[in-house]
Write a protein that holds these residues in place. Structure first.
Motif, PDB file in Angstrom:
ATOM      1  N   ASP A 151      -5.359  -2.515  -4.975  1.00  0.00           N
ATOM      2  CA  ASP A 151      -3.918  -2.014  -5.082  1.00  0.00           C
ATOM      3  C   ASP A 151      -3.775  -0.993  -6.315  1.00  0.00           C
ATOM      4  OD1 ASP A 151      -1.181  -1.113  -4.395  1.00  0.00           O
ATOM      5  OD2 ASP A 151      -0.604  -2.659  -6.041  1.00  0.00           O
ATOM      6  N   GLU A 152      -4.446  -1.880  -7.332  1.00  0.00           N
ATOM      7  CA  GLU A 152      -4.263  -1.053  -8.710  1.00  0.00           C
ATOM      8  C   GLU A 152      -5.550  -0.013  -8.666  1.00  0.00           C
ATOM      9  OE1 GLU A 152      -2.011  -1.330 -11.251  1.00  0.00           O
ATOM     10  OE2 GLU A 152      -0.922  -2.688  -9.804  1.00  0.00           O
ATOM     11  N   TRP A 153      -6.521  -0.137  -8.143  1.00  0.00           N
ATOM     12  CA  TRP A 153      -7.709   0.695  -7.859  1.00  0.00           C
ATOM     13  C   TRP A 153      -7.101   1.968  -7.206  1.00  0.00           C
ATOM     14  CZ3 TRP A 153     -11.032   2.002  -3.602  1.00  0.00           C
ATOM     15  CH2 TRP A 153     -12.122   2.912  -4.169  1.00  0.00           C
ATOM     16  N   HIS A 154      -6.289   1.631  -6.108  1.00  0.00           N
ATOM     17  CA  HIS A 154      -5.684   2.693  -5.172  1.00  0.00           C
ATOM     18  C   HIS A 154      -4.841   3.622  -5.892  1.00  0.00           C
ATOM     19  CE1 HIS A 154      -2.071   3.525  -2.237  1.00  0.00           C
ATOM     20  NE2 HIS A 154      -3.175   4.471  -2.221  1.00  0.00           N
ATOM     21  N   GLN A 155      -4.117   2.963  -7.029  1.00  0.00           N
ATOM     22  CA  GLN A 155      -3.150   3.633  -7.796  1.00  0.00           C
ATOM     23  C   GLN A 155      -3.815   4.721  -8.675  1.00  0.00           C
ATOM     24  OE1 GLN A 155       0.445   1.532  -9.723  1.00  0.00           O
ATOM     25  NE2 GLN A 155       0.156  -0.091  -7.839  1.00  0.00           N
ATOM     26  N   THR A 156      -5.098   4.449  -9.102  1.00  0.00           N
ATOM     27  CA  THR A 156      -5.743   5.241  -9.933  1.00  0.00           C
ATOM     28  C   THR A 156      -6.111   6.738  -9.215  1.00  0.00           C
ATOM     29  OG1 THR A 156      -8.023   4.640  -9.122  1.00  0.00           O
ATOM     30  CG2 THR A 156      -6.896   3.409 -11.084  1.00  0.00           C
ATOM     31  N   PHE A 157      -5.894   6.770  -7.855  1.00  0.00           N
ATOM     32  CA  PHE A 157      -6.047   8.024  -7.054  1.00  0.00           C
ATOM     33  C   PHE A 157      -4.590   8.864  -7.057  1.00  0.00           C
ATOM     34  CE2 PHE A 157      -9.511   5.218  -5.989  1.00  0.00           C
ATOM     35  CZ  PHE A 157     -10.539   6.184  -6.458  1.00  0.00           C
ATOM     36  N   VAL A 158      -3.541   8.189  -7.312  1.00  0.00           N
ATOM     37  CA  VAL A 158      -2.306   8.660  -7.096  1.00  0.00           C
ATOM     38  C   VAL A 158      -1.592   9.399  -8.162  1.00  0.00           C
ATOM     39  CG1 VAL A 158       0.078   8.179  -6.489  1.00  0.00           C
ATOM     40  CG2 VAL A 158      -1.729   6.848  -5.339  1.00  0.00           C
ATOM     41  N   PRO A 159      -1.300  10.738  -8.219  1.00  0.00           N
ATOM     42  CA  PRO A 159      -1.005  11.495  -9.158  1.00  0.00           C
ATOM     43  C   PRO A 159       0.357  10.771 -10.029  1.00  0.00           C
ATOM     44  CG  PRO A 159      -1.141  13.070  -7.230  1.00  0.00           C
ATOM     45  CD  PRO A 159      -1.267  11.466  -6.985  1.00  0.00           C
ATOM     46  N   GLY A 160       0.387  10.837 -11.306  1.00  0.00           N
ATOM     47  CA  GLY A 160       1.213  10.155 -12.146  1.00  0.00           C
ATOM     48  C   GLY A 160       1.373   8.452 -12.057  1.00  0.00           C
ATOM     49  N   ARG A 161       0.193   7.939 -11.593  1.00  0.00           N
ATOM     50  CA  ARG A 161       0.267   6.386 -11.443  1.00  0.00           C
ATOM     51  C   ARG A 161      -1.138   5.988 -12.165  1.00  0.00           C
ATOM     52  NH1 ARG A 161       3.387   4.104  -7.298  1.00  0.00           N
ATOM     53  NH2 ARG A 161       2.761   2.260  -8.267  1.00  0.00           N
ATOM     54  N   PHE A 178       0.730  -1.208  -0.048  1.00  0.00           N
ATOM     55  CA  PHE A 178      -0.147  -0.045   0.068  1.00  0.00           C
ATOM     56  C   PHE A 178       0.865   1.309  -0.179  1.00  0.00           C
ATOM     57  CE2 PHE A 178      -2.501   3.388   1.978  1.00  0.00           C
ATOM     58  CZ  PHE A 178      -3.496   3.314   1.438  1.00  0.00           C
ATOM     59  N   LEU A 179       2.100   1.405   0.817  1.00  0.00           N
ATOM     60  CA  LEU A 179       2.784   2.312   0.935  1.00  0.00           C
ATOM     61  C   LEU A 179       3.547   2.716  -0.400  1.00  0.00           C
ATOM     62  CD1 LEU A 179       4.151   2.095   4.377  1.00  0.00           C
ATOM     63  CD2 LEU A 179       2.750   3.804   3.588  1.00  0.00           C
ATOM     64  N   PHE A 180       3.993   1.520  -1.128  1.00  0.00           N
ATOM     65  CA  PHE A 180       4.830   1.623  -2.259  1.00  0.00           C
ATOM     66  C   PHE A 180       3.701   2.296  -3.332  1.00  0.00           C
ATOM     67  CE2 PHE A 180       8.352  -0.702  -0.858  1.00  0.00           C
ATOM     68  CZ  PHE A 180       9.221  -0.109  -1.081  1.00  0.00           C
ATOM     69  N   SER A 181       2.536   1.711  -3.626  1.00  0.00           N
ATOM     70  CA  SER A 181       1.471   2.275  -4.346  1.00  0.00           C
ATOM     71  C   SER A 181       1.213   3.619  -4.293  1.00  0.00           C
ATOM     72  CB  SER A 181       0.242   1.290  -3.984  1.00  0.00           C
ATOM     73  OG  SER A 181       0.549  -0.017  -4.758  1.00  0.00           O
ATOM     74  N   GLY A 182       1.076   4.134  -3.089  1.00  0.00           N
ATOM     75  CA  GLY A 182       1.053   5.598  -2.771  1.00  0.00           C
ATOM     76  C   GLY A 182       1.711   6.454  -3.070  1.00  0.00           C
ATOM     77  N   ALA A 183       3.088   6.043  -3.571  1.00  0.00           N
ATOM     78  CA  ALA A 183       4.098   6.998  -4.065  1.00  0.00           C
ATOM     79  C   ALA A 183       3.896   7.713  -5.537  1.00  0.00           C
ATOM     80  CB  ALA A 183       5.427   6.104  -4.105  1.00  0.00           C
ATOM     81  N   ASP A 184       3.741   8.980  -5.658  1.00  0.00           N
ATOM     82  CA  ASP A 184       3.470   9.352  -6.859  1.00  0.00           C
ATOM     83  C   ASP A 184       4.450   9.088  -8.063  1.00  0.00           C
ATOM     84  OD1 ASP A 184       5.708  11.036  -6.969  1.00  0.00           O
ATOM     85  OD2 ASP A 184       4.816  12.833  -5.929  1.00  0.00           O
ATOM     86  N   GLY A 185       4.012   9.330  -9.220  1.00  0.00           N
ATOM     87  CA  GLY A 185       4.832   8.610 -10.381  1.00  0.00           C
ATOM     88  C   GLY A 185       6.335   9.185 -10.190  1.00  0.00           C
ATOM     89  N   THR A 186       6.534  10.395  -9.904  1.00  0.00           N
ATOM     90  CA  THR A 186       7.952  10.849  -9.908  1.00  0.00           C
ATOM     91  C   THR A 186       8.877  10.119  -8.845  1.00  0.00           C
ATOM     92  OG1 THR A 186       7.288  12.949 -10.485  1.00  0.00           O
ATOM     93  CG2 THR A 186       9.553  12.582  -9.609  1.00  0.00           C
TER      94      THR A 186
END
Length: 140
Positions: free
Chosen positions: A92-102, A13-21
């Motif tokens: 996890d992939e759904w969570h990434q749709t809310f993270v900028p650049g992911r 979850f924490l790694f998925s929350g990192a923005d694209g950069t």
């Protein structure tokens, strides 16, 4: 084992929350070790290997957790382990749709599920000798 499973899930979850950069920088550190490859290809390989590997670990842990919870049928435990990991990969992939650049990607869910299946099978194979000894009444 439950605590370890939750710890692995929290790490994902924490790694998925990192923005694209930030995610790109994390991948870039390891991709730099693959100096003979095109940097873009090396980064892709590192990211996909990370997906597979962390879900392999989650599959190992999930199998142990389910065993700890009293699910002793290997086939039931394997099915539930992979199913729960698959559902977590989807979330996890759904969570990434809310993270900028992911972005959430179906292929990552499939790769994650393949990793969890591999980890689950490995856990069952590791436990197999002990199971056979108990079944035959010759040990542990």
């Amino acid at each position: 084992m439950t605590a370890l499973t939750l710890l692995v899930m929290a790490g994902i979850f924490l790694f998925s929350g990192a923005d694209g950069t930030r995610s790109g920088m994390q991948s870039g550190i390891f991709a730099g070790l693959l100096f003979w490859m095109n940097p873009e290809d090396a980064s892709f390989l590192v990211r996909k290997t990370a997906h597979f590997t962390i879900y392999l670990v989650l599959g190992l842990c999930m199998n142990g957790t389910l065993r700890e919870w009293g699910i002793h049928s290997r086939s039931r435990r394997a099915f539930l382990s992979v199913l729960l990991c698959f559902l977590y990969a989807c979330s996890d992939e759904w969570h990434q749709t809310f993270v900028p650049g992911r972005a959430g990607q179906i292929r990552d869910v499939l790769l994650d599920t393949a990793g969890s299946l591999t980890g689950t099978v490995a856990a069952i194979l590791i436990q197999w000798p002990a199971h056979r000894r108990r079944k035959n009444g010759t040990g542990v």
